[in-house]
Scaffold this motif. Structure first.
Motif, PDB file in Angstrom:
ATOM      1  N   ALA A   1       0.891  -1.271  -0.016  1.00 54.72           N
ATOM      2  CA  ALA A   1       0.159   0.059   0.072  1.00 54.72           C
ATOM      3  C   ALA A   1       0.876   1.245  -0.029  1.00 54.72           C
ATOM      4  O   ALA A   1       0.384   2.364  -0.530  1.00 54.72           O
ATOM      5  N   LEU A   2       1.912   1.320   0.682  1.00 57.92           N
ATOM      6  CA  LEU A   2       2.882   2.223   1.105  1.00 57.92           C
ATOM      7  C   LEU A   2       3.832   2.449  -0.499  1.00 57.92           C
ATOM      8  O   LEU A   2       4.011   3.788  -0.806  1.00 57.92           O
ATOM      9  N   SER A   3       4.354   1.594  -0.896  1.00 60.72           N
ATOM     10  CA  SER A   3       5.315   1.560  -1.927  1.00 60.72           C
ATOM     11  C   SER A   3       4.634   1.143  -3.511  1.00 60.72           C
ATOM     12  O   SER A   3       5.376   1.495  -4.541  1.00 60.72           O
ATOM     13  N   GLY A   4       3.534   0.593  -3.600  1.00 60.69           N
ATOM     14  CA  GLY A   4       3.036   0.184  -4.967  1.00 60.69           C
ATOM     15  C   GLY A   4       3.613  -0.986  -5.239  1.00 60.69           C
ATOM     16  O   GLY A   4       3.417  -1.495  -6.472  1.00 60.69           O
ATOM     17  N   SER A   5       4.273  -1.811  -4.524  1.00 58.57           N
ATOM     18  CA  SER A   5       5.086  -3.187  -4.936  1.00 58.57           C
ATOM     19  C   SER A   5       4.120  -4.345  -4.913  1.00 58.57           C
ATOM     20  O   SER A   5       3.037  -4.232  -4.176  1.00 58.57           O
ATOM     21  N   PRO A   6       4.366  -5.322  -5.913  1.00 56.38           N
ATOM     22  CA  PRO A   6       3.487  -6.303  -5.840  1.00 56.38           C
ATOM     23  C   PRO A   6       3.589  -7.385  -4.594  1.00 56.38           C
ATOM     24  O   PRO A   6       4.653  -7.299  -4.212  1.00 56.38           O
ATOM     25  N   VAL A   7       2.609  -8.119  -4.192  1.00 58.57           N
ATOM     26  CA  VAL A   7       2.424  -8.900  -3.278  1.00 58.57           C
ATOM     27  C   VAL A   7       2.368 -10.415  -3.802  1.00 58.57           C
ATOM     28  O   VAL A   7       2.025 -10.703  -4.875  1.00 58.57           O
ATOM     29  N   VAL A   8       2.656 -11.383  -3.113  1.00 56.71           N
ATOM     30  CA  VAL A   8       2.559 -12.781  -3.604  1.00 56.71           C
ATOM     31  C   VAL A   8       1.705 -13.539  -2.506  1.00 56.71           C
ATOM     32  O   VAL A   8       1.841 -13.553  -1.526  1.00 56.71           O
ATOM     33  N   ALA A   9       0.520 -14.172  -3.037  1.00 57.05           N
ATOM     34  CA  ALA A   9      -0.440 -14.819  -2.335  1.00 57.05           C
ATOM     35  C   ALA A   9      -0.136 -16.204  -1.910  1.00 57.05           C
ATOM     36  O   ALA A   9       1.087 -16.418  -2.366  1.00 57.05           O
ATOM     37  N   LEU A  10      -0.520 -16.851  -0.854  1.00 60.69           N
ATOM     38  CA  LEU A  10      -0.275 -18.351  -0.520  1.00 60.69           C
ATOM     39  C   LEU A  10      -0.216 -19.143  -1.862  1.00 60.69           C
ATOM     40  O   LEU A  10       0.447 -19.990  -2.019  1.00 60.69           O
ATOM     41  N   CYS A  11      -1.029 -18.980  -2.761  1.00 60.30           N
ATOM     42  CA  CYS A  11      -1.273 -19.492  -3.918  1.00 60.30           C
ATOM     43  C   CYS A  11      -0.280 -19.392  -5.109  1.00 60.30           C
ATOM     44  O   CYS A  11      -0.070 -19.951  -5.957  1.00 60.30           O
ATOM     45  N   GLY A  12       0.392 -18.417  -4.886  1.00 62.80           N
ATOM     46  CA  GLY A  12       1.531 -18.017  -5.764  1.00 62.80           C
ATOM     47  C   GLY A  12       1.068 -16.945  -6.655  1.00 62.80           C
ATOM     48  O   GLY A  12       1.807 -16.351  -7.569  1.00 62.80           O
ATOM     49  N   LYS A  13       0.029 -16.252  -6.695  1.00 64.57           N
ATOM     50  CA  LYS A  13      -0.454 -15.217  -7.525  1.00 64.57           C
ATOM     51  C   LYS A  13       0.276 -13.716  -6.960  1.00 64.57           C
ATOM     52  O   LYS A  13       0.536 -13.682  -6.093  1.00 64.57           O
ATOM     53  N   VAL A  14       0.697 -13.231  -7.889  1.00 70.75           N
ATOM     54  CA  VAL A  14       1.720 -12.121  -7.882  1.00 70.75           C
ATOM     55  C   VAL A  14       0.733 -10.882  -8.661  1.00 70.75           C
ATOM     56  O   VAL A  14       0.336 -10.952  -9.781  1.00 70.75           O
ATOM     57  N   TRP A  15       0.527  -9.937  -7.858  1.00 72.74           N
ATOM     58  CA  TRP A  15      -0.380  -8.671  -7.983  1.00 72.74           C
ATOM     59  C   TRP A  15      -0.052  -7.564  -7.364  1.00 72.74           C
ATOM     60  O   TRP A  15       0.481  -7.694  -6.002  1.00 72.74           O
TER      61      TRP A  15
END
Length: 94
Positions: free
Chosen positions: A45-59
């Motif tokens: 939220a602060l940096s705009g960088s993507p996250v990785v979910a437990l299932c592997g989805k990156v967004w």
């Protein structure tokens, strides 16, 4: 062979790591809320960088997850994780 690819056994070369596919769409495969570490959500939220979910989805998160059902794969992985310091009691989900 392409001139952009190094020849095999030519000595040196550059290893290029692929850029993760970051999704900005809202197609059918996007219609789930995913489990992500809380600190990673705040960082994103602060940096705009993507996250990785437990299932592997990156967004890059940008919508209200309460409007979508939980990703079945994330839910399965989360429920299989040991919670509470190693005991197998799964009743303490947060």
């Amino acid at each position: 062979m392409s001139t952009l690819e190094p020849e095999r056994g030519a000595g040196t070369g550059t290893l290029v790591e692929p850029t993760p596919q970051v999704s900005h769409g809202d197609g059918d495969h996007e219609r789930f809320a995913h489990y992500v570490q809380k600190d990673k959500i705040m960082e994103s939220a602060l940096s705009g960088s993507p996250v990785v979910a437990l299932c592997g989805k990156v967004w890059v998160p940008g919508r209200d997850p309460k409007k979508y059902p939980v990703c079945p794969m994330c839910k399965e992985i989360f429920e299989s994780m040991e919670i509470g310091g190693g005991d197998n009691d799964k009743g303490g989900k947060k």
